[in-house]
Each structure stands twice: as structure tokens, then as C-alpha cells.
Design a protein around this motif. Sequence first.
Motif, mmCIF file in Angstrom:
data_model
loop_
_atom_site.group_PDB
_atom_site.id
_atom_site.type_symbol
_atom_site.label_atom_id
_atom_site.label_comp_id
_atom_site.label_asym_id
_atom_site.label_seq_id
_atom_site.Cartn_x
_atom_site.Cartn_y
_atom_site.Cartn_z
ATOM 1 N N LYS A 37 6.993 -0.102 6.107
ATOM 2 C CA LYS A 37 8.127 0.280 6.955
ATOM 3 C C LYS A 37 7.735 1.256 8.071
ATOM 4 O O LYS A 37 8.584 1.988 8.570
ATOM 5 N N ARG A 179 0.434 -13.705 -5.990
ATOM 6 C CA ARG A 179 0.821 -12.530 -6.740
ATOM 7 C C ARG A 179 0.695 -11.271 -5.885
ATOM 8 O O ARG A 179 1.603 -10.443 -5.830
ATOM 9 N N LYS A 182 3.358 -11.164 -3.168
ATOM 10 C CA LYS A 182 4.673 -10.815 -3.690
ATOM 11 C C LYS A 182 4.704 -9.347 -4.102
ATOM 12 O O LYS A 182 5.712 -8.658 -3.921
ATOM 13 N N ALA A 183 3.579 -8.884 -4.638
ATOM 14 C CA ALA A 183 3.508 -7.459 -4.984
ATOM 15 C C ALA A 183 3.653 -6.608 -3.738
ATOM 16 O O ALA A 183 4.303 -5.552 -3.748
ATOM 17 N N ARG A 185 5.337 -7.443 -1.060
ATOM 18 C CA ARG A 185 6.741 -7.461 -0.659
ATOM 19 C C ARG A 185 7.583 -6.622 -1.605
ATOM 20 O O ARG A 185 8.513 -5.932 -1.187
ATOM 21 N N ALA A 186 7.240 -6.693 -2.893
ATOM 22 C CA ALA A 186 7.986 -5.894 -3.857
ATOM 23 C C ALA A 186 7.813 -4.411 -3.549
ATOM 24 O O ALA A 186 8.779 -3.638 -3.554
ATOM 25 N N SER A 189 9.910 -3.580 -0.717
ATOM 26 C CA SER A 189 11.337 -3.660 -0.984
ATOM 27 C C SER A 189 11.828 -2.490 -1.820
ATOM 28 O O SER A 189 12.906 -1.952 -1.572
ATOM 29 N N ASN A 190 11.049 -2.089 -2.814
ATOM 30 C CA ASN A 190 11.496 -1.016 -3.705
ATOM 31 C C ASN A 190 10.278 -0.404 -4.393
ATOM 32 O O ASN A 190 9.896 -0.800 -5.487
ATOM 33 N N LEU A 193 10.539 0.963 -8.120
ATOM 34 C CA LEU A 193 10.663 -0.099 -9.099
ATOM 35 C C LEU A 193 9.346 -0.863 -9.221
ATOM 36 O O LEU A 193 8.932 -1.236 -10.314
ATOM 37 N N ALA A 194 8.685 -1.063 -8.066
ATOM 38 C CA ALA A 194 7.408 -1.775 -8.097
ATOM 39 C C ALA A 194 6.436 -1.049 -9.003
ATOM 40 O O ALA A 194 5.720 -1.664 -9.804
ATOM 41 N N GLN A 195 6.447 0.263 -8.911
ATOM 42 C CA GLN A 195 5.548 1.045 -9.745
ATOM 43 C C GLN A 195 5.906 0.871 -11.223
ATOM 44 O O GLN A 195 5.046 0.683 -12.065
ATOM 45 N N ILE A 196 7.221 0.901 -11.522
ATOM 46 C CA ILE A 196 7.667 0.763 -12.904
ATOM 47 C C ILE A 196 7.243 -0.576 -13.487
ATOM 48 O O ILE A 196 6.828 -0.668 -14.633
ATOM 49 N N THR A 197 7.317 -1.621 -12.645
ATOM 50 C CA THR A 197 6.980 -2.942 -13.181
ATOM 51 C C THR A 197 5.480 -3.117 -13.336
ATOM 52 O O THR A 197 5.033 -4.178 -13.734
ATOM 53 N N GLY A 198 4.727 -2.084 -13.004
ATOM 54 C CA GLY A 198 3.298 -2.158 -13.258
ATOM 55 C C GLY A 198 2.464 -2.528 -12.044
ATOM 56 O O GLY A 198 1.258 -2.700 -12.140
ATOM 57 N N ILE A 199 3.122 -2.662 -10.883
ATOM 58 C CA ILE A 199 2.353 -2.924 -9.666
ATOM 59 C C ILE A 199 1.676 -1.623 -9.262
ATOM 60 O O ILE A 199 2.308 -0.571 -9.206
ATOM 61 N N TYR C 54 10.780 7.793 -20.327
ATOM 62 C CA TYR C 54 9.986 6.762 -19.661
ATOM 63 C C TYR C 54 8.888 7.369 -18.789
ATOM 64 O O TYR C 54 7.918 6.712 -18.441
ATOM 65 N N GLU C 77 4.041 2.804 -15.747
ATOM 66 C CA GLU C 77 3.541 1.429 -15.762
ATOM 67 C C GLU C 77 2.753 1.138 -17.044
ATOM 68 O O GLU C 77 2.744 0.026 -17.544
ATOM 69 N N PHE C 94 14.523 -5.848 -6.532
ATOM 70 C CA PHE C 94 13.869 -5.934 -5.215
ATOM 71 C C PHE C 94 14.776 -6.762 -4.319
ATOM 72 O O PHE C 94 14.749 -7.998 -4.384
ATOM 73 N N ASP C 96 14.722 -7.670 -1.280
ATOM 74 C CA ASP C 96 14.130 -8.586 -0.298
ATOM 75 C C ASP C 96 13.339 -9.708 -0.957
ATOM 76 O O ASP C 96 12.671 -10.480 -0.285
ATOM 77 N N LEU C 97 13.370 -9.779 -2.288
ATOM 78 C CA LEU C 97 12.686 -10.865 -2.980
ATOM 79 C C LEU C 97 13.757 -11.777 -3.582
ATOM 80 O O LEU C 97 14.889 -11.349 -3.830
ATOM 81 N N MET C 105 7.974 -10.599 -10.634
ATOM 82 C CA MET C 105 7.456 -9.244 -10.484
ATOM 83 C C MET C 105 7.691 -8.442 -11.764
ATOM 84 O O MET C 105 6.890 -7.580 -12.123
ATOM 85 N N TYR C 108 4.870 -8.766 -13.897
ATOM 86 C CA TYR C 108 3.647 -8.592 -13.103
ATOM 87 C C TYR C 108 2.423 -8.384 -13.984
ATOM 88 O O TYR C 108 1.335 -8.849 -13.690
ATOM 89 N N LEU C 109 2.625 -7.674 -15.102
ATOM 90 C CA LEU C 109 1.479 -7.349 -15.938
ATOM 91 C C LEU C 109 1.120 -8.475 -16.913
ATOM 92 O O LEU C 109 0.093 -8.421 -17.562
#
Lengths: 315, 361, 243, 440
Positions: A37, A179, A182-183, A185-186, A189-190, A193-199, C54, C77, C94, C96-97, C105, C108-109
Amino acid sequence: MSAVLYGVLAAFFNGLLVGSLYGLMALGLTLIYRVTKIPNFAFAEYITYGAYAAVAASFVIDPVNSAALLVAGILFATSAGAVIALASDELVFKPLWRRGSEVLQLLVASIGVGLVLRYSLLGAAALTGGKYLEVRFPVTYQTVFSVGGLASITTAHLLAITSMVLFAIVLHLLFTRTRLGKAMRATASNPTLAQITGINVILVRRITWLMAGALASFAGFTYSYYNPVNPESGWITLLWIFSAAIMGGFTFYGVLLSGLLLGIAENVVGFLANYYLGIGSEYNPVIALVTLVTVLMVRPEGLIRMESLVVARRV
Amino acid sequence: MVEAVSGILVQYLILFAAYAIMSLSFNMEYGFGGIPNFGKVLFVGLGAYTFGALAAWITLGIGTSRLGLEIVAEDEPAYCTGTAKYVFSQIVEGGVMTPLEITGITLLAVVAAIAVGAVGGVVASYPAVRLRGDFLAITLLAMGEIVRLIVYNSPWPVCAFDGLSGIPSPFSVMGLEHNISVAVVSLATLAAVYIFVSRATNSPWGRALKAVRDNEIAAMVYGYNPARIRLQALAVGSGLAGLAGALLVIYSGNVNAISFKPDKTFEVIAAVMLGGSANNLGALLGAAIVAGLLVFLNVSSLRALGIDLPASVGQALPYMKFTIIGLTIILVLLYRPQGVLPEKPLKTPLIEWLKRKLGRK
Amino acid sequence: MGSAPPVLETLGLTGGYGKNVIVEGVNISVGEGEVVALVGPNGSGKSTLLKSIYGVATVLGGRVLFRGSDVTKLPPERKTAIGMNYVPQTENIFPDLTVRENLEMGAYLVRDESLVRDSMETVFSIFPQLRGFQNVLAGSLSGGQQRMLAVGRALMTRPKLLLLDEPTAGLAPKIALELLDLLVNVREEAGVSILIVEQHARRALELADRGYVLVSGRIAAEGDGKSLLAREDLQKLFLGITG
Amino acid sequence: MALDARFLGVLVVAIVIAALAGFMAGRAAAPEAPAPEAPAEGTPTVTTVTETVTKYIREGTALPEEIQIGLAIAVSGGYAVDGPRRLNGALLAIKEMNELLERVGAPFRFVPVHEDTRASPEEAVNVINRFISQGIQVVVGPLSTSETAAVLPIVNREKVVVISPSSTGQAAAQPDDYVFRAPPPDTRQGPALAQIIKSLGYEKLVIIARNDDYGKGLANLVADTLKQLGGSVEMILYDPNKPDLTAEVNTLAVKVQDFGADEKTAVLIIAFDTDGLQILEKASKIDVLNKVRWFGPDALGRKTFVEREDIARFLLGVNFLGTKPAIARNPVTEQFEKAYREEYGEDPTPYAYYAYDAAWLAMLSVLAAGKYDGEAIKNVLPVVAFHFIGATGHKILDENGDAAVADYTLFAVVQTPDGFDFKDVGVWRSATEQIVWFES
């Protein structure tokens, strides 16, 4: 055929080339913008540095071996651009982003980064004797074929157009099919949250900057293959790069399209206006900018809307 | 030595005043209204062109008739010719016109500069209602470049790339020290602008502006018309920008479109960001920093302050100047992210005092 | 609770932001397959407790045990990787996804493609509404659908424990209650233990196996849902929140 | 080499001092009277000249220990490429002068004070104002006509001398002012170029020129003269800051084609470095533009153009002919080129010569004035210039204070054993309006 028709054809060819260059340059900017951004005004300098790094390759490789030099030029340019882009993020943009800076602050920071990069290069070039105030890649483009002795397609056309189309497709596929993309973009986007999902958002960010820097300086290499480059070259082109990116709605295909549109509008319309109306070619940039403003007034989100490429719209 | 310092200080004050007015106007639009007016320099330019062309045209008209001259100009305004420059120099030196006449012309041209700037702002509100954020920023930036390129290349209104120069200064005609007088007038103008802007931003209208910035829909619910408020903000801000442009022309006596590249907008934005967005005192402080860096980071200014640089550093300074400005921007953003003076409800003693003073009238 | 260790156990957990202590010395546990509700007045620190567990908020003291092992210091994570997942109250998708990409996503793991497909099927069977919107941008879904997606995204890693932070906040009451009912399906279908912070306290406690009442950062009461609801001293409190 | 530099420097000073003596003696008489004691005949030995200088200096002048020379030269904003090179020319002159002063034991030195005007008239005004408050009395710069015109009223008001090394536009041509310009104004070169082109039998000319004071001004003058002589002219003006100039070259090709691209059609290119390089390179790849003869003014006489083989071949192929407003090369030119190469490792660009001369003129005028005062410097400057031969030749000034030499050297590209180079092939005599070729 009369000279005018050849002239229009030449202007069109030229528009293709210039437009591809704008598009090529705007791709990296779009990548950074999509993921972080940041409207990065320092982006212009990555282009300039890329051109200079490409030329530096000729200190290592004998210019006689033009194929090796071309490869070395691309390698030098992309690695230099990638490193500088990454460094500017690590040192400036990432700390600001962590702090939750607003977009305009990031933009102003990028102006600061741009000033530092541009004037360092300018100063270094001026104070080391002036030989580097203007550089040109030692291997230059050749005419591939020519129509009527006026309009010609050169290797520069081929390089700029192919690489732009190729990179636009690659980036688009990267973003929608892989992958990593998309990571990215994720993350854009957020980020939380991206960090939480393990990205690994930090890694994603680093990859983004490396790629964008490499793209910018590849464009710089292409530019120095086609035109002489000085420390202000990137800066002068920046408005066109932003125009292409914004007009394309920050989508990769949109950037491709709007780069070409800007280039062709500037050249073909400029040529006709000059030939028939006597409007000087000094007004050509105005034509490109008017195109930009008009497009945005009609389609405020750019030529191609971001989501329209990714998915079917909600019914 | 003292003279040298004072001369440079005078230049600093003039540029500070001009940048401060531009910063206040950008701050009102962006800081309070959320409109990223990246075309700031367009409106400064409009003011400068209007002021320059109008002042030169009227002055030249009166001057030539009094001197019994006739100027023939083809494809360009009469004030672009060499004869015009001669007439201008006669006006300054030879008492062809009275100080009162020149002052009147200047004031008239200033008013016109503000008016044209404001009209430009109204026009710019057309995209401002349709576009948001970065898209709007680039559109306004592009509009600025369109106008600049046209003005730079066409003899109208300000003599294309040659620029319109030698516009007689009322202070010189009055026999006053030109730069010092400009500094005094600029600072007085700045004070008036500051009071005006702080009152405006602290008024119900200013709150409406902030409301539109923070939540457009909520603002609509409360009965504000966002489009109308944006238009007003742009008109007022651009009028002020036009005023700054006129001041710059009064000071330098010349106007050339090349001076109005986007770089100047960036300098103003940097000033607002450095000082602190949505804080009028911050805009002043930011302008003080930016003008300070621009004026004092020069060989002659440093010499005047008794700092004698080695020749090699002196040669590098023109480049280092902008590297240092870039670094300052980065460091302030990193260590004072909200600017030196962050956003807060304005209740400083000075303003309270001024308010009381003004309120009594 | 048998011999197996509880899925989640906190021992004297103190957490907050920076140096600000919001919750202090909290001991709670979530057993295998349990739905545990965390209720309390606004500002009592329910969300902060969840975030401290968490690892999104700072842990200032105490320990967090996940299936018997100490995970206090693990970054979020990593916790996701070992079977804990968290759905934030806001910004939990997300936008935009697409819906599908959101779920991807979420996993993802998970490297195994077939596992991802299975998980996705599970999510679609729990939230059938989402199936039709697979290729729609998440940002354009309705509020309720977005919450479903958020929960679905968290389920993609096949967690043992799901931390839900006010999943119904901001939803219309009718939709909120529908969503809460669906959460029972979540336990059934995905075999997951749930720790839920909920403002619809009454309904949450009715659904939950057990509940904790948090007041001013400390546990004020605990027990099974029905007994808590029956306690008169707490009545006013619940009425106060459910409105 | 060091000896050469000093020797030439000393020679120049000697001439000036002699001129000054003459000027002082006959102040009431015509100021442009040639100096009777000028040692133009025979070669003065270094010793005697040094003695003269030493004596002159010892006898006391009102000069301060540090004499500031303001250098208001843009090194960014469109002049990023050529500005620093012009600055280098001026700095070299100051360095040489200081070496000389040290040698003769003078108690004062010239101190360069450089500031970047960013090619903007607004910033040029700021720079000049700072220079003035710093007490600087003589300034080399600014570069462009628009900047020079902008500072003109200020320097006249404050009585500070300004010598522009490259302003040639009409906008800054004013009689009796504090602005002097080292290169001859376009008003002379323009008509001369047109006459040269016409006299070689070309009647249809397409001009491609920078849309700035230099390019457009010169282009208009050439076009007006050629039209008066019965020729037809098409003009393409381009924004020199535009990143890409292919469109302009295409238009050029179309216009040349429209003219028939025959033996009566020619192209005149008025460009600087970056833009010139681009235009020539792109033109070399278009057949039509290889068929017609190309002309160019002094700015095209840049070594970069012949260093690039493809461009040199193109220029050779199109029989390129350039004009430069100078008498034939003189020892000062060669000395300057040598010193510049040694100092900066590259060849000077055309306007570096003028900057070098402008700085010498400024310093010599300060010495001649005997005091650091703008008014005194302004008064002696025309006389100093009259007796000055610099790297760009004789600097006689016209009534506007601009260089007034009207003869033009013609240069072409030739192939040498090492590659390509420029070579002077003739001279245009304005008095006879004829070309005198050096070789048949």
C-alpha cells in the motif's frame, strides 16, 4: 503510401515501445502498491540505479562480447535494484508500517528516500569527473525491419514489448494461481490476519521488494539499452509510471493496457496534432496526461478494476 | 557579516512566509479535510501567472503611454518584449508612475491572483468529488503538470520559457529596501492567513470538514454536504495558494512556469508532514524547517554564518542539500511519526488571545 | 475431566498491552470437545484474555498450557501450526481475496492438497451458504457470511482448539443467534474444542458446556452454563449485557 | 604542462594589466582604445611579466584577501548533465588564477562560491540575493536566458556584475547593464547559419530544436533569415526535459520526406548533449534522414558525439557541418582542453569553454578594477574583454554587453586513425558573407 501514413505507422511503433517501457516500469510500482500500500515515489530511483548498474557491468565484461554483456547487464541491474529496494524497505518503510503510518506519511517518506538516492547518485556522478553524468548501455539496439525507410521495429521494441507482456502475465498468474502470490495478496489485504494464519509476512514483504526492485531495474536496463540515462531520468519519467499504474487500476493487465494507451496517445495523437494542426511536439506530454485525467473521470477506478480480473463479481 | 546574515535572514523570512501559507492551505485541505491536493503547485502557479501578467499588463499600459512609446508584439504579450523591460526599468528608476499607482496595481493583481486560484480550486473539486485517495492525488498532480507544460510552452500568459521578468516592485518605486519590505509584508500576510485559517478550522465549518474527512456517511447523516464542503475547502485553500504565488512574484519580480514543477508541492507536503498534520502551528513549524533547509544549506548562507566549508564539501553541497532534506524527512517520520506537533484541538494561548482580541471588535 | 490433560489451561495468566495490565492471574481450562463461554461486562478484559492466550496481546505473567505443553512464548503462527486457532473480532477475513482463497490462506500451513480439499468440504458442509460464493470477493459478502467465513477459515487448519472473539458482534440479533446455533455444528463436524467470548451471554451460556464470568480482569465465577445462568447475583449482569 | 598554464595565464594577465594602464591613462579618451604598451609583439619572458604583476600587486590595491567569485550555475533540474561540466570550466579558471597569484606572491586569492540554481529563475533570484547579501560583487552564471533575465533587474539595482557563460537568448539583451554574456547572442549566429546553409545550395530546411530560449530563439532566427532568402522552413520544437524523443525524430523524417529528401533538403539540429545524442542515434536508424545533409550550431561540436562510433559514422555520412562562433583555435583553447582533461578526465563540453572564459573575465576585471566593487568591475569589464583572448577566442562585447564576434568557424566530422574527430574545415566571414574553406 505517403509519408504521413508512414509517419503514423512510425508513431504507432514508437508508441508501442514507449508505452511498453511505461508499462514495464509501472509493473514493479504496482507490485509494491498491491502488497504494501505504499505509493512509492522512490521507485523512479530504482530504475535509474538499475540503468547505472547495467552500465557498470561493462567494466567487468568486455563490450566486444555483446551477448555476455547483455546477460551481465541484466544481472547487475536486477540485483542492484533488488538490493536497493529491499534496503529502502528495511530501513524506512517497514519501521513506518509497523508503527501504522498512514498512506501520505509513507508517500512523503518515499519522497525522502527518492531525494537521498537521486542526489547521492547525482553528486557522485558530478564529483567524479562528470563521465557518469550520463550513461548508456554499451550494446545498443538494432533495426529488425523497417517500413518505407521511416517506421521501424527495433530490438528495443522487441525487448520492451516482450518483457512487459511476459512480466504482466507472470505477475498476474503469480497473484492468482500461486501460494506465494495469494500470500502476497493476503498480506496486503489483512497483514495481522495473514500473520495469524501462518504466512510469514516479513518474508513475503521482503520477496515483494526484491521482485519489485528487480523489475524496476530491469526496466532501467531496458531504458539504458534504448536511451541515454542520467541521474534524473527515472524521476522525470515517474509521472508517466504513476499514470500507467493508476490508470490500470493497479492491476497487472490494466498497467499493460494503460502503458500502451499512454504511449500510443502521446505519439500517434501527438504526431497527427503536429502534422495537421501545427501543435508542437512539446505538447505531447500534455496529451498523455489529458488521457489520464479523462480516463479517471470516466472510470474512477482505472481501466481495469482490481477484482474484475480475479473473480466473477457478486450477483 | 551582520549585513550578510540579515540579508539571508530576510530571504529566509520571505520563503518561510510563502511556504507557510502554502502549508497552511495544504493542511486545511488535507489535514482537516482529507483531500490530498497534490496539485498545490498548480494553484500557486495560477496565482503567480495571474499576478504577473495582470500587474505587468497594467503597468506597461500606463508606462508606455506616459513615455510616449508604442510596443508592437507579434504572437506574444507586449510585456514579453525587450522594450517592455526597458519601460519597467524606467518605472523603477525614473518616477514614471507614482508609488500609489503601483501599489494600487499590485493590490488589484493580488486580489485577482487569489480569485483565479480559488476558481481553479472550484474546477479541481470536480475530480475531488469523484475520486479518492491516491487516484485523486495523481489526478491533481497531472492537472498541475498539464497547466505547467502549456504555460511553459506558450507565450501566453507569461512569455513561455523565457518567463515574464522585471515586473516593477511597489517597494522599489517607493524607494524602500525591496527585500526587507517584501519580508515585512509577507509576514504580515502570513499572520492574517494564519488567523483566518485557525478561525476557519476551529469554526463549525472546520468541524464539518473534519467530519467529512473521518466519516463521510456520518457527516451526511448530520446534514453536511460532503461535496459542497470539499469544494469550499479547495476553493479557499487554492485561493490562499494563489496568494502565496503572488507573494513569490512580488519578491522575485519574475514568473516562469518552470518554477511550478511538482517538486514544490512535495516540499509543501513534506513541511506539513514534518510539522504535524491537522495542526496549524505544525504547518508553520514544518514550513520553517523546509524553508530553513532550502535557504541555509548553501555555501553563501553558511559563509555568512561564519561557517567556511572546505572547497570539496562546498562543491558537494548542492547535492548534499537535498540528500539532507531527504534524510530529515525520513528521520522525522521515523522518530516523530505524527510530526513535531501532533494533531490536537487548538487551544493555544496565542490563539485564545487573538480570539479575544478579534472577538471584542 | 479424566486423566488426559485439558486442551487448554491457563495458570495465573496476566496479560495486556505494552505494560498495561488488563487481565490478572486468570486460571481457566477447556477440556477435550468442550464449548466454554467467557462472559462479562464490557471492558472486563475478555478479548484481551483470548489475545493473551493466543499471543496477540502481551503475556506479562503466568503460563498457557496447550494439551499439556507450555506454549506461553510461542508466536501466534506457531500456535496455529500445533492446532490452536483464533478468530479476531474484527478484520477476521481477507476482503480482497475470494472466499475460496480465504479458505486456502486459512490452510496456508497445510501442505497436503487433499487435506485442504477435505477441510474445505467440512467448512462448506457446516456453512452451506459459503459454497455458492466460492469465487466472490470476501469483502462483498454480507456481515453474517463474513463471520461464517472467518470461522471457516480458522477451521481449515483442523484445530483442536478454536478461540472465538465475539463472533456475533455487530450482527443483527436474528443472524447472530443463527450463527451461534451453527457453532454447535462446528463442534460436531470438526471435533474441535471452543473457547468463545460472547456478548449474547445468555444464549452463549445456554449453548456452552461451561462458562467463566470475567469482571475487571479477574475470574468472578465459573461453572456449567445453566448453573451460572441460574445464579441471581449474576442475573443483572447478564441482563445488562444482553439487553 | 604546469609551466604552460602559468605562462599563458601570466600572458593574459600581462595583457590585461597593460590594457588597464592604457585605460587609466586615457580614461577620458575613447575607452576602447587599444593599449599602446600591450606586449602583443614579441614574447615577454615569464620573469618580466611576473615582476610587473608583483609590482602591481605590491603597490597596494584595495582588494580583500579573499575575493569571492559567485558561481550561480545550475547542476540539477534539466542541467544535471551539462551544468557540472560548465561549473568545472569555471573552477578550473579560478584554480589557474590562484596558482598564478601564489607564484607572484599576491596576498589575495579568488574563492569560488558555487550554488545550484536548479535551472529555475525563481531559485536563481534566491541565489543572487544570497550572493548579494554575502557581499559578492561578481558572479559567473546563471546559465539560461530565463534565469539571466530574472536576475537582471536585481543586479542592476544592487550593482553586482553578472557574466552568463551560456545565455544567448534575446530576453536578456539590454544595453548598459550589469549583465554580460560570454557567448555571442543568437542574433548573430542565427542569420549566419541561414546564410551558410543557403550559400551551399540548400533551399528546404527542417529544423529540430530544443523548445527553450536557446533552441527556439536560434531556430526562429535561422528560419526568418532563410525565408527572406527565399527558402522554405519547417520547424520541430521539443521539450528538452521529455524523456523520449523518438516521436520528434519520426516527425522530422516525415517532414524531410515531404520536402522530397533531395539535394536541396537539409536538416538543422539545435540540441545539447542528452537530447542531441538521442536524436542523432534515432535519426541514424532512419533511411530518409541518412539521405540529407545535416547542420548544427556550436553545441553540436561535442566530443561525445564523435566518441560514439554509430553517431560519428552517421554524421560523417550525412556530411555534417557545424558552426561555432569563434576565431580559429588558439593556444588558449588547446591549453584549456589539456588542463581540463587532466583535471576531470574527459573533454570539455562546448559551454565549459565559455564558463572558463567567463570566470577568467570576471577575475581579470576584478584585478583591473583594483577594488572589489561591482560598479568598478562593470566599468572595466568591456575593456578587459576587448583585450582578452580566451578559450573561445576574442571576447569583444557589443553595446548590450554580449560577445560580438561575428565570424564562424565551420567544422565537420572526419575519420582519423584512432576513430573519429571534429575538424575545422572553413570559416564564415560575416563581412563578405562568404565561406573560406581551409582545404580544397
